[in-house]
Scaffold this motif. Structure first.
Motif, PDB file in Angstrom:
ATOM      1  N   PRO A 187     -37.045   0.889  -7.932  1.00 45.31           N
ATOM      2  CA  PRO A 187     -36.290  -0.090  -7.137  1.00 45.31           C
ATOM      3  C   PRO A 187     -35.043  -0.570  -7.855  1.00 45.31           C
ATOM      4  CG  PRO A 187     -38.118  -1.164  -8.238  1.00 45.31           C
ATOM      5  CD  PRO A 187     -38.251   0.313  -8.537  1.00 45.31           C
ATOM      6  N   LYS A 188     -34.050  -0.973  -7.065  1.00 42.46           N
ATOM      7  CA  LYS A 188     -32.845  -1.573  -7.637  1.00 42.46           C
ATOM      8  C   LYS A 188     -32.936  -3.092  -7.696  1.00 42.46           C
ATOM      9  CE  LYS A 188     -29.156   1.808  -6.894  1.00 42.46           C
ATOM     10  NZ  LYS A 188     -27.839   2.064  -6.245  1.00 42.46           N
ATOM     11  N   VAL A 189     -33.645  -3.679  -6.723  1.00 45.17           N
ATOM     12  CA  VAL A 189     -33.737  -5.136  -6.639  1.00 45.17           C
ATOM     13  C   VAL A 189     -35.188  -5.518  -6.378  1.00 45.17           C
ATOM     14  CG1 VAL A 189     -32.992  -7.209  -5.368  1.00 45.17           C
ATOM     15  CG2 VAL A 189     -31.369  -5.351  -5.789  1.00 45.17           C
ATOM     16  N   ARG A 204     -34.540   1.522  -2.958  1.00 44.83           N
ATOM     17  CA  ARG A 204     -35.739   0.723  -2.766  1.00 44.83           C
ATOM     18  C   ARG A 204     -35.515  -0.716  -3.220  1.00 44.83           C
ATOM     19  NH1 ARG A 204     -34.684   5.409  -3.471  1.00 44.83           N
ATOM     20  NH2 ARG A 204     -35.444   5.532  -5.627  1.00 44.83           N
ATOM     21  N   VAL A 205     -36.075  -1.627  -2.409  1.00 42.13           N
ATOM     22  CA  VAL A 205     -36.067  -3.057  -2.710  1.00 42.13           C
ATOM     23  C   VAL A 205     -37.507  -3.538  -2.599  1.00 42.13           C
ATOM     24  CG1 VAL A 205     -35.242  -5.340  -2.016  1.00 42.13           C
ATOM     25  CG2 VAL A 205     -33.713  -3.352  -1.838  1.00 42.13           C
ATOM     26  N   GLU A 251     -36.480   0.406 -15.739  1.00 40.82           N
ATOM     27  CA  GLU A 251     -35.067   0.636 -16.041  1.00 40.82           C
ATOM     28  C   GLU A 251     -34.192   0.674 -14.803  1.00 40.82           C
ATOM     29  OE1 GLU A 251     -34.520   4.038 -18.481  1.00 40.82           O
ATOM     30  OE2 GLU A 251     -35.769   3.289 -20.129  1.00 40.82           O
ATOM     31  N   SER A 252     -34.746   1.066 -13.667  1.00 35.03           N
ATOM     32  CA  SER A 252     -33.926   1.174 -12.453  1.00 35.03           C
ATOM     33  C   SER A 252     -33.517  -0.184 -11.904  1.00 35.03           C
ATOM     34  CB  SER A 252     -34.703   1.930 -11.367  1.00 35.03           C
ATOM     35  OG  SER A 252     -35.841   1.177 -10.962  1.00 35.03           O
ATOM     36  N   LEU A 253     -34.205  -1.238 -12.322  1.00 38.29           N
ATOM     37  CA  LEU A 253     -34.016  -2.563 -11.743  1.00 38.29           C
ATOM     38  C   LEU A 253     -32.700  -3.183 -12.210  1.00 38.29           C
ATOM     39  CD1 LEU A 253     -35.749  -4.381  -9.865  1.00 38.29           C
ATOM     40  CD2 LEU A 253     -36.562  -5.544 -11.921  1.00 38.29           C
ATOM     41  N   ALA A 269     -33.172 -11.496 -18.284  1.00 41.71           N
ATOM     42  CA  ALA A 269     -31.735 -11.217 -18.245  1.00 41.71           C
ATOM     43  C   ALA A 269     -31.239 -10.846 -16.851  1.00 41.71           C
ATOM     44  CB  ALA A 269     -31.411 -10.100 -19.233  1.00 41.71           C
ATOM     45  N   LYS A 270     -32.066 -10.177 -16.060  1.00 36.95           N
ATOM     46  CA  LYS A 270     -31.627  -9.688 -14.755  1.00 36.95           C
ATOM     47  C   LYS A 270     -31.928 -10.663 -13.625  1.00 36.95           C
ATOM     48  CE  LYS A 270     -32.547  -4.919 -16.235  1.00 36.95           C
ATOM     49  NZ  LYS A 270     -33.353  -3.694 -15.983  1.00 36.95           N
ATOM     50  N   ALA A 271     -32.428 -11.850 -13.955  1.00 36.91           N
ATOM     51  CA  ALA A 271     -32.887 -12.785 -12.926  1.00 36.91           C
ATOM     52  C   ALA A 271     -31.747 -13.633 -12.382  1.00 36.91           C
ATOM     53  CB  ALA A 271     -33.977 -13.687 -13.484  1.00 36.91           C
TER      54      ALA A 271
END
Length: 521
Positions: free
Chosen positions: A187-189, A141-142, A217-219, A238-240
């Motif tokens: 979702p991953k993204v 999922r996105v 957590e999945s992101l 951090a993930k941006a």
């Protein structure tokens, strides 16, 4: 019989794609169909022949079509369309790769820019490359938390090219129910704007994005862009990654992975006052086939058209508009729906229609009523000569029809729709071969066994009841997310009339075979 406010010319009828299909039916099956009612009756009685023929006429791009058109035709739910077919949604939407405008965009400040089909292909290829590098696979999922901008279009097309599943999220959800839903779909993204900009004000969404990053957590990655045009605020997330950096790679070509007809294409959020209460799964093949039937046959959409859907990003109408890329048309997008009730936004819509030579305008149920109440007179101030078709979802009074033909345009095909978001289809909609009667939708959709039932499940004519579909149709969702046995899905759409799709829409079928829409849930 109510007054006919508009008649298609004989030339328009004969040159329409609907008439061309009817003649092909006559040739192939030695028939002599002449009128829409006859074509509709044939399409319902011969579902497999109709949808197979339309697949061929629409030039669906696919690795395979297969011999079987409809498996388990008597099961509702349970029927399966084109079980041997293999296709890719993005391959069908990006077959064109030239300098013709694909997207014509206006931001909330009315700055205009456009993206050609060649440039759109290039940006989608780079986005898809980054998704694959980030570990996104078919079925992942996105999520898009985006305004009506090119970012959502590019993100969705890149996602679908891989076979991953796009999920549009309403921008007005509170953080807690939003995070709960995101953890359900994992979702991953996530593609998102770092702020929302109703009118000319910028309101940061940074704190909400930070909470999502911390609690989902999945992101793996959050791709951010700024609605104001400046660099997005990625500080502390951090993930941006910034949109411009995400697309900064050398990818030039797209690889269109073929998947089954019923492979998931997108998830639809069904919301209530508490947040998202259900998530529907829409298939790639069903969405494509249904949208193209509606656009090309019912509304005669062609490459030369400029289609402007004034609607929030992620709505049924927004997704419907996106499918018009398959016809090579140009899409006009305006990032101001959230502020659409203001006088400036109302006038801006019509300025865009006039300036861009829009030929097809699609609006949500609320818009026409707001224009009418505001005593807006678009035709008195602008050249709307290119506009040939106005599409409007939702029930309208006969007075609203008068408003359109008095204040927008006299020579205009005004096609109202009973757009069923859950069904991914309009059960009743426009017809280029019929006149527009005051207060009525022109007819029921081809290949759709649409009836109006009384409380006991008996068909009605000339009196109100519940609008239903009694036979399978390709865009029927494959179920709810998180409902593997389908119990909630059956309870929602098939419990009232077993074996028949229903969603609570109240309507009536008129003596001239039109439809009056009374209410929708």
């Amino acid at each position: 019989m109510p007054e006919a406010l508009w008649h298609p010319s004989q030339t328009a009828i004969e040159s329409s794609q609907m008439n061309a299909l009817m003649q092909r039916v006559n040739e192939r099956y030695a028939l002599s169909l002449e009128h829409y009612s006859e074509l509709h009756e044939w399409s319902v009685a011969n579902l497999e022949r109709f949808w197979s023929l339309f697949w061929d006429e629409a030039n669906i791009i696919a690795e395979a079509k297969g011999e079987t058109i409809l498996e388990h035709p008597d099961d509702m739910p349970g029927a399966r369309w084109l079980p041997q077919a293999r296709l890719n949604m993005t391959a069908n939407l990006l077959w064109r790769c030239d300098e013709h405008p694909a997207l014509i965009l206006y931001d909330h400040r009315l700055n205009r820019y456009q993206i050609s089909y060649a440039e759109l292909y290039s940006q989608v290829a780079r986005a898809a490359h980054s998704l694959l590098q980030g570990g996104v696979e078919p079925g992942d999922r996105v999520v898009g938390m985006t305004p009506t901008s090119e970012h959502a279009v590019i993100g969705l097309l890149a996602t679908a090219s891989i076979g991953a599943i796009w999920c549009s999220c309403p921008l007005d959800l509170h953080t807690e129910p939003l995070i709960e839903w995101l953890n359900e779909i994992e979702p991953k993204v996530l593609f998102a704007s770092d702020g929302q900009s109703p009118g000319n004000e910028t309101h940061t969404a940074w704190s909400q994005l930070l909470s999502i990053c911390e609690h989902v957590e999945s992101l793996n990655q959050m791709v951010l862009f700024s609605r104001s045009g400046s660099e997005p605020d990625t500080h502390g997330i951090a993930k941006a990654v910034a949109w411009i950096d995400y697309l900064n790679n050398p990818a030039e070509e797209l690889s269109f992975a073929p998947h089954p007809f019923d492979h998931p294409y997108r998830l639809e959020c069904l919301t209530d006052s508490t947040g998202i209460n259900r998530t529907l799964i829409h298939s790639a093949g069903g969405t494509l086939l249904q949208h193209l039937k509606e656009q090309r046959l019912h509304h005669d959409l062609q490459q030369r058209d400029r289609l402007f859907a004034y609607t929030p990003c992620g709505s049924m109408t927004w997704h419907w508009q996106l499918s018009a890329l398959a016809s090579g048309a140009s899409l006009v997008l305006f990032d101001s729906f959230e502020d659409g009730t203001t006088s400036s936004a109302r006038h801006a819509v019509w300025d865009i229609v006039a300036n861009e030579g829009v030929t097809v305008l699609a609006i949500e149920a609320c818009q026409l009523i707001e224009w009418e109440e505001a005593k807006l007179h678009p035709c008195h101030e602008r050249d709307l000569s290119p506009l040939r078709l106005l599409l409007a979802t939702g029930p309208y009074s006969a007075d609203s029809f008068d408003y359109v033909y008095r204040n927008i345009k006299k020579e205009l095909h005004f096609a109202t729709l009973s757009a069923d978001s859950a069904a991914g289809a309009s059960l009743a909609l426009g017809c280029p071969m019929r006149p527009v009667h005051r207060g009525e939708i022109q007819g029921r959709g081809l290949g759709m066994a649409v009836e109006v039932f009384d409380d006991a499940g008996h068909p009605l004519r000339g009196e109100p009841g519940e609008l239903v579909c009694t036979r399978p149709f390709p865009s029927m969702p494959t179920g709810y997310w998180g409902d593997p046995q389908g119990e909630q899905f059956v309870r929602a759409f098939f419990e009232r009339f077993p074996g028949t799709w229903s969603q609570g829409t109240q309507a009536e079928i008129t003596p001239q075979d039109g439809v009056i829409l009374h209410s929708q849930p």
